[in-house]
Design an enzyme around this catalytic site. Sequence first.
Site, PDB file in Angstrom:
ATOM      1  N   ARG A   1     -22.575 -15.833  -7.714  1.00 21.20           N
ATOM      2  CA  ARG A   1     -21.816 -16.441  -8.833  1.00 21.20           C
ATOM      3  C   ARG A   1     -20.948 -15.671  -9.234  1.00 21.20           C
ATOM      4  O   ARG A   1     -21.663 -14.520  -9.794  1.00 21.20           O
ATOM      5  CB  ARG A   1     -22.942 -17.988  -9.495  1.00 21.20           C
ATOM      6  CG  ARG A   1     -23.678 -18.557  -8.692  1.00 21.20           C
ATOM      7  CD  ARG A   1     -24.968 -19.422  -9.483  1.00 21.20           C
ATOM      8  NE  ARG A   1     -25.466 -20.439  -8.256  1.00 21.20           N
ATOM      9  CZ  ARG A   1     -26.158 -20.876  -8.962  1.00 21.20           C
ATOM     10  NH1 ARG A   1     -27.026 -20.758 -10.328  1.00 21.20           N
ATOM     11  NH2 ARG A   1     -27.336 -22.007  -7.815  1.00 21.20           N
TER      12      ARG A   1
ATOM     13  N   SER B   1     -24.206 -23.927  -9.574  1.00 19.40           N
ATOM     14  CA  SER B   1     -24.231 -25.368  -9.611  1.00 19.40           C
ATOM     15  C   SER B   1     -24.614 -25.692 -11.207  1.00 19.40           C
ATOM     16  O   SER B   1     -23.357 -26.927 -11.119  1.00 19.40           O
ATOM     17  CB  SER B   1     -25.483 -24.325  -9.886  1.00 19.40           C
ATOM     18  OG  SER B   1     -27.115 -25.611 -10.741  1.00 19.40           O
ATOM     19  N   HIS B   2     -25.523 -25.603 -12.473  1.00 16.95           N
ATOM     20  CA  HIS B   2     -25.004 -26.511 -13.632  1.00 16.95           C
ATOM     21  C   HIS B   2     -24.105 -25.320 -14.193  1.00 16.95           C
ATOM     22  O   HIS B   2     -23.825 -25.924 -14.861  1.00 16.95           O
ATOM     23  CB  HIS B   2     -26.125 -26.458 -14.071  1.00 16.95           C
ATOM     24  CG  HIS B   2     -26.794 -24.314 -14.004  1.00 16.95           C
ATOM     25  ND1 HIS B   2     -27.220 -23.848 -12.403  1.00 16.95           N
ATOM     26  CD2 HIS B   2     -27.597 -23.746 -14.720  1.00 16.95           C
ATOM     27  CE1 HIS B   2     -27.916 -22.364 -13.518  1.00 16.95           C
ATOM     28  NE2 HIS B   2     -27.917 -22.558 -14.886  1.00 16.95           N
TER      29      HIS B   2
ATOM     30  N   ASP C   1     -27.313 -31.790 -12.161  1.00 17.41           N
ATOM     31  CA  ASP C   1     -25.840 -31.087 -12.226  1.00 17.41           C
ATOM     32  C   ASP C   1     -24.750 -30.930 -11.057  1.00 17.41           C
ATOM     33  O   ASP C   1     -25.140 -32.041 -10.263  1.00 17.41           O
ATOM     34  CB  ASP C   1     -27.426 -29.382 -12.025  1.00 17.41           C
ATOM     35  CG  ASP C   1     -27.341 -29.171 -10.506  1.00 17.41           C
ATOM     36  OD1 ASP C   1     -27.154 -30.640  -9.418  1.00 17.41           O
ATOM     37  OD2 ASP C   1     -27.503 -28.377 -10.440  1.00 17.41           O
TER      38      ASP C   1
ATOM     39  N   ASP D   1     -23.997 -29.623  -8.598  1.00 16.52           N
ATOM     40  CA  ASP D   1     -24.047 -29.242  -6.976  1.00 16.52           C
ATOM     41  C   ASP D   1     -24.939 -31.457  -6.746  1.00 16.52           C
ATOM     42  O   ASP D   1     -25.779 -30.684  -5.732  1.00 16.52           O
ATOM     43  CB  ASP D   1     -24.379 -27.976  -6.829  1.00 16.52           C
ATOM     44  CG  ASP D   1     -25.238 -27.778  -7.158  1.00 16.52           C
ATOM     45  OD1 ASP D   1     -25.704 -28.067  -7.352  1.00 16.52           O
ATOM     46  OD2 ASP D   1     -25.807 -27.379  -6.455  1.00 16.52           O
TER      47      ASP D   1
ATOM     48  N   ASP E   1     -28.682 -30.854  -7.313  1.00 23.56           N
ATOM     49  CA  ASP E   1     -29.735 -30.875  -6.831  1.00 23.56           C
ATOM     50  C   ASP E   1     -30.820 -30.641  -8.130  1.00 23.56           C
ATOM     51  O   ASP E   1     -32.532 -31.067  -7.581  1.00 23.56           O
ATOM     52  CB  ASP E   1     -30.059 -29.386  -6.068  1.00 23.56           C
ATOM     53  CG  ASP E   1     -29.735 -27.829  -6.656  1.00 23.56           C
ATOM     54  OD1 ASP E   1     -29.394 -28.241  -7.860  1.00 23.56           O
ATOM     55  OD2 ASP E   1     -29.495 -27.335  -6.146  1.00 23.56           O
ATOM     56  N   ARG E   2     -30.868 -30.955  -9.150  1.00 26.57           N
ATOM     57  CA  ARG E   2     -31.277 -30.653 -10.207  1.00 26.57           C
ATOM     58  C   ARG E   2     -30.770 -32.117 -10.917  1.00 26.57           C
ATOM     59  O   ARG E   2     -30.113 -32.445 -10.690  1.00 26.57           O
ATOM     60  CB  ARG E   2     -30.482 -29.672 -11.200  1.00 26.57           C
ATOM     61  CG  ARG E   2     -30.450 -28.504 -10.981  1.00 26.57           C
ATOM     62  CD  ARG E   2     -30.223 -27.605 -12.196  1.00 26.57           C
ATOM     63  NE  ARG E   2     -30.572 -26.102 -11.948  1.00 26.57           N
ATOM     64  CZ  ARG E   2     -30.555 -25.386 -12.922  1.00 26.57           C
ATOM     65  NH1 ARG E   2     -31.377 -25.523 -14.005  1.00 26.57           N
ATOM     66  NH2 ARG E   2     -31.111 -23.989 -12.431  1.00 26.57           N
TER      67      ARG E   2
ATOM     68  N   THR F   1     -39.407 -17.707  -8.210  1.00 27.36           N
ATOM     69  CA  THR F   1     -38.489 -18.473  -8.855  1.00 27.36           C
ATOM     70  C   THR F   1     -37.517 -18.511  -7.163  1.00 27.36           C
ATOM     71  O   THR F   1     -37.066 -17.605  -6.555  1.00 27.36           O
ATOM     72  CB  THR F   1     -38.187 -18.420  -9.622  1.00 27.36           C
ATOM     73  OG1 THR F   1     -38.312 -18.433 -11.063  1.00 27.36           O
ATOM     74  CG2 THR F   1     -36.872 -19.063 -10.530  1.00 27.36           C
TER      75      THR F   1
ATOM     76  N   GLU G   1     -39.967 -26.787 -10.049  1.00 23.83           N
ATOM     77  CA  GLU G   1     -39.723 -25.809 -10.779  1.00 23.83           C
ATOM     78  C   GLU G   1     -38.920 -26.441 -11.932  1.00 23.83           C
ATOM     79  O   GLU G   1     -38.750 -27.447 -11.763  1.00 23.83           O
ATOM     80  CB  GLU G   1     -38.967 -24.587 -10.304  1.00 23.83           C
ATOM     81  CG  GLU G   1     -39.247 -24.328  -8.677  1.00 23.83           C
ATOM     82  CD  GLU G   1     -37.680 -23.595  -8.489  1.00 23.83           C
ATOM     83  OE1 GLU G   1     -38.198 -22.629  -8.435  1.00 23.83           O
ATOM     84  OE2 GLU G   1     -36.667 -23.988  -7.882  1.00 23.83           O
TER      85      GLU G   1
ATOM     86  N   SER H   1     -36.908 -25.011 -14.212  1.00 23.67           N
ATOM     87  CA  SER H   1     -36.047 -25.574 -13.680  1.00 23.67           C
ATOM     88  C   SER H   1     -35.015 -27.323 -13.414  1.00 23.67           C
ATOM     89  O   SER H   1     -33.750 -26.687 -12.281  1.00 23.67           O
ATOM     90  CB  SER H   1     -35.250 -23.915 -13.331  1.00 23.67           C
ATOM     91  OG  SER H   1     -35.819 -24.325 -11.528  1.00 23.67           O
TER      92      SER H   1
ATOM     93  N   LYS I   1     -33.387 -28.218  -3.037  1.00 28.29           N
ATOM     94  CA  LYS I   1     -34.365 -29.463  -4.402  1.00 28.29           C
ATOM     95  C   LYS I   1     -33.230 -30.776  -4.125  1.00 28.29           C
ATOM     96  O   LYS I   1     -31.990 -30.533  -4.086  1.00 28.29           O
ATOM     97  CB  LYS I   1     -34.676 -28.628  -5.973  1.00 28.29           C
ATOM     98  CG  LYS I   1     -33.371 -28.175  -6.458  1.00 28.29           C
ATOM     99  CD  LYS I   1     -33.759 -27.239  -7.636  1.00 28.29           C
ATOM    100  CE  LYS I   1     -32.957 -26.660  -7.924  1.00 28.29           C
ATOM    101  NZ  LYS I   1     -32.490 -25.813  -7.336  1.00 28.29           N
TER     102      LYS I   1
HETATM  103  C1  G16 Z   1     -31.085 -21.861  -8.403  1.00 29.39           C
HETATM  104  C2  G16 Z   1     -32.545 -22.054  -7.292  1.00 29.39           C
HETATM  105  C3  G16 Z   1     -33.788 -22.489  -8.116  1.00 29.39           C
HETATM  106  C4  G16 Z   1     -33.783 -21.467  -9.385  1.00 29.39           C
HETATM  107  C5  G16 Z   1     -32.799 -22.162 -10.318  1.00 29.39           C
HETATM  108  C6  G16 Z   1     -32.829 -20.062 -11.688  1.00 29.39           C
HETATM  109  O1  G16 Z   1     -30.993 -23.062  -8.818  1.00 29.39           O
HETATM  110  O2  G16 Z   1     -32.169 -22.823  -6.871  1.00 29.39           O
HETATM  111  O3  G16 Z   1     -34.758 -22.562  -7.375  1.00 29.39           O
HETATM  112  O4  G16 Z   1     -35.337 -22.327  -9.963  1.00 29.39           O
HETATM  113  O5  G16 Z   1     -31.688 -21.604  -9.413  1.00 29.39           O
HETATM  114  O6  G16 Z   1     -33.295 -19.222 -11.806  1.00 29.39           O
HETATM  115  P1  G16 Z   1     -32.950 -18.484 -12.364  1.00 29.39           P
HETATM  116  O7  G16 Z   1     -34.713 -19.231 -13.112  1.00 29.39           O
HETATM  117  O8  G16 Z   1     -32.958 -17.580 -11.506  1.00 29.39           O
HETATM  118  O9  G16 Z   1     -31.820 -18.695 -12.795  1.00 29.39           O
HETATM  119  P2  G16 Z   1     -29.723 -23.442  -8.920  1.00 29.39           P
HETATM  120  O10 G16 Z   1     -29.512 -25.241  -9.048  1.00 29.39           O
HETATM  121  O11 G16 Z   1     -29.056 -22.736 -10.105  1.00 29.39           O
HETATM  122  O12 G16 Z   1     -29.031 -23.590  -7.610  1.00 29.39           O
END
Ligand code: G16
Length: 566
Positions: free
Chosen positions: A27, A121-122, A292, A294, A296-297, A361, A380, A382, A393
């Site tokens: 990212r 993602s978000h 979010d 994509d 998944d959240r 994580t 999680e 998050s 997720k």
């Molecule tokens: C990703 C991962 C998750 C993780 C999250 C936050 O989610 O797939 O398993 O919990 O990042 O990670 P960090 O605390 O390292 O920022 P996503 O939805 O951002 O792809």
Amino acid sequence: MENAPIPVVTVQTVPYDDQRPGTSGLRKKTSVFESKRNYLQNFTQSVLSSIDLRDRQGCTMVVGSDGRYFSRTAIETIVQMAAANGIGRLVIGQHGILSTPAVSCIIRKIKAIGGIILTASHNPGGPAGDFGVKFNVANGGPASESVTEKIYQISKTIEEFAICPDLRINLSRLGRQEFDLENKFKPFRVEIVDTVEVYLNMLRTIFDFTAIKGLLTGPNQLKIRIDAMHGVMGPYVRRILCDELGAPANSAVNCVPLEDFGGQHPDPNLTYATSLLEAMKGGEYGFGAAFDGDGDRNMILGRNGFFVNPSDSVAVIAANICCIPYFQKTGIRGFARSMPTSTALDRVGKVMKIPVYETPTGWKFFGNLMDAGKCSLCGEESFGTGSDHIREKDGLWAVLAWLSIIAARKRSVEEIVKEHWARFGRNYYCRFDYEDIDPRAAYYLMRDLEAVVTERSFINQQFAVGNHNYTVEKTENFEYTDPVDGIVTRNQGLRLIFTDDSRIIFRLSGTGSMGSTIRIYAESYERDPSKIDREPQVVLGPLIAIALKLSQIHDRTGRRGPTVIT
Ligand code: G16
């Protein structure tokens, strides 16, 4: 007249040293991908080269995006490079749109070798926002650390990439497109698939659609409000919740995917999903959810904006897992949560006599457990919840899980959660995020903090804040030995566990695109049913005060407070 075969060319390039994938993919600011010469091409070639040549030749891959700015350009490049690198067939969502859970689902369904998902993602999108590239492997989940490390190593020494610059596909036309390539024996195939269909068919096998439809329609219908936050979920929400499950069309808002998510953070939490929160506070809707970028959240809200903490959400689903037909068929093999996620799930596992795994994580760690038949449900802090139906997720899965529970239990969201707390006790929980900190300051802060908290004399130390007394029981820099392959993952966060089961955790995020993000998590457990209805931040105030004092985060970063509190 037959078209001439499309040329495959090799382009010289210069490596970058910052292409190490984070918690979930690479990212960066969109401008990095857009303006740095061959930045996307270098990373894409590194991903493709990480696949063994014998496996790569003629294989199938899935490609999708959350529709953010630069996705279409990136898809065109990835298609041209996949063709040049011997991939036989690409399955792509119409208009390039597929949610992360849908990509995982399709990879598994068609037995693809993996997939590429274009999303940050978000994180916000647009020319000034973020962009990202994720690589998922054959189990449908994010690539393991050994794979991402291999990709990173290749990216540091890359000298050339292969591409078919003249290859153009039509992303709008459903169905097959074939291309003859120079010096290639077989044609390269692209299949444009409906964005929702395969994923919807999978959900039908997991949930009782008739029961959910009964809840959402008729004179006593549960009024719901679902906010797709202009991310990828719009088409899924409309088709699945409205068309299939009967929710009125006006239940779904912000359902048109936009390249910049309407200028908002597509982040389903109380800080960014404020319009949903306000709508829920009005009292008209009994259930609310947001996703979010994509998909998944998820965030779940009850009437009047009652917030379901994600750590509680997975625990509540676990305790009510019999309401979901899928688990009646598959049985329940185990639960899992990431280390900073509250231990609410552990209490359910204990009562149900189901093992609970604590992982670092990152969803990839759950995938390994699932592949080995050790985990059925996981979550999680998050805002991620899911099961072994796929290896990501799954935001809409979580919504249907909650609706299944409400339909079976005939209780409101708030009643379900409060009955859960009364039965299992409540894990008060909150997270402070300090975003975009100077990476050196963040590094030294964590290093110095580790030195302090891991000193032997730190054990049994007492901290008194107001009339609260906490005694340190255990401290460590969390490391995980994967019970399946024995691989050890170190440096996953500093944690302090107190004798009353309270915890403070400090961790560096792996998903930011600029600077470093330090997360501080605080948790305490309350068994007394007369004390389970208090404000988390008030209950956790003393622990947060200890965390701030120990880390000296404000003095060391010049910040006066966190960027986001969850
Ligand atoms: C990703 C991962 C998750 C993780 C999250 C936050 O989610 O797939 O398993 O919990 O990042 O990670 P960090 O605390 O390292 O920022 P996503 O939805 O951002 O792809």
